[in-house]
Scaffold this active site. Structure first.
Site, mmCIF file in Angstrom:
data_model
loop_
_atom_site.group_PDB
_atom_site.id
_atom_site.type_symbol
_atom_site.label_atom_id
_atom_site.label_comp_id
_atom_site.label_asym_id
_atom_site.label_seq_id
_atom_site.Cartn_x
_atom_site.Cartn_y
_atom_site.Cartn_z
ATOM 1 N N ARG A 132 -0.084 48.080 -39.873
ATOM 2 C CA ARG A 132 1.064 48.721 -40.318
ATOM 3 C C ARG A 132 2.403 48.792 -39.663
ATOM 4 O O ARG A 132 3.306 49.146 -39.627
ATOM 5 C CB ARG A 132 1.010 50.251 -40.682
ATOM 6 C CG ARG A 132 -0.311 50.406 -41.764
ATOM 7 C CD ARG A 132 -0.164 52.255 -42.149
ATOM 8 N NE ARG A 132 -1.096 52.115 -43.336
ATOM 9 C CZ ARG A 132 -0.959 52.310 -44.521
ATOM 10 N NH1 ARG A 132 -0.007 51.834 -45.045
ATOM 11 N NH2 ARG A 132 -2.127 52.590 -45.322
ATOM 12 N N LEU A 133 2.138 47.301 -38.917
ATOM 13 C CA LEU A 133 3.396 46.814 -38.061
ATOM 14 C C LEU A 133 4.167 45.742 -39.094
ATOM 15 O O LEU A 133 4.005 44.574 -38.400
ATOM 16 C CB LEU A 133 3.160 46.330 -36.758
ATOM 17 C CG LEU A 133 2.607 47.567 -35.801
ATOM 18 C CD1 LEU A 133 1.951 46.861 -34.457
ATOM 19 C CD2 LEU A 133 3.471 48.628 -35.644
#
Length: 193
Positions: free
Chosen positions: A172-173
């Protein structure tokens, strides 16, 4: 394609999504608000994206058309899971020219022209069978005649004030870039996910 041109990148991503087999890659969630600020969202089909803006077509008497006249600002969101990309657009809204609306109308399938002609979009209806009956009657009546663009059926262009490009990242970066239009062009800022 320049990394500093978010509209060129949108079009590049759109082509990638088409090649990747994304279903209905032109589908976008359109958010509008009425004069009092109450929001509404629905899906539309983006039919043009260029330096002038993002264009979709609809009945100007529909709920979205009335809201856009009362509050001429809107936002779009497009998501292509097949390529892990999302685009957000917001800005002021203007009506396309009659010539632009006529040109797009001429590309629509005849059945869709008939549907747009018989439907009073967003208005209540007694039954779906009634709508189908009116469509069939008009199809029979205009068998070999061209179908004129109905009054009120037009296009709207969102002239973007800002565009956000999002690329899916591991853990989720995600990679986020916001472009804000200035008098000298687009100003790019990286955002945290």
């Amino acid at each position: 394609m320049s990394d500093d041109d978010p509209i060129a990148r949108f079009n590049h991503w759109f082509a990638q999504a088409q090649r990747a087999g994304a279903p209905i890659p032109e589908a976008a969630a359109l958010a509008t608000a009425d004069a009092s600020g109450r929001p509404s969202v629905r899906f539309v089909l983006i039919k043009q994206a260029d330096d002038a803006g993002f264009v979709f077509y609809t009945n100007a008497h529909s709920r979205k058309g009335r809201e856009l006249r009362a509050n001429p600002y809107a936002a779009l969101a497009v998501y292509w899971d097949a390529i892990g990309k999302q685009v957000r657009v917001d800005g002021r809204v203007e009506t396309v020219t009659p010539a632009e609306a006529d040109a797009y109308w001429a590309t629509r399938p005849r059945e869709s022209q008939l549907a747009a002609t018989v439907s009073k979009q967003s208005a209540p209806i007694a039954s779906h069978a009634d709508l189908l009956g009116r469509w069939e009657a008009l199809r029979h009546q205009l068998q070999h005649q061209p179908i004129a663009r109905p009054r009120g059926w037009t296009g709207f262009r969102i002239v973007p004030g800002s565009i956000e490009l999002w690329t899916r990242g591991d853990h989720r970066l995600h990679h986020r870039e916001r472009f804000v239009r200035t008098q000298r062009g687009w100003r790019r800022t990286l955002l945290q996910p």
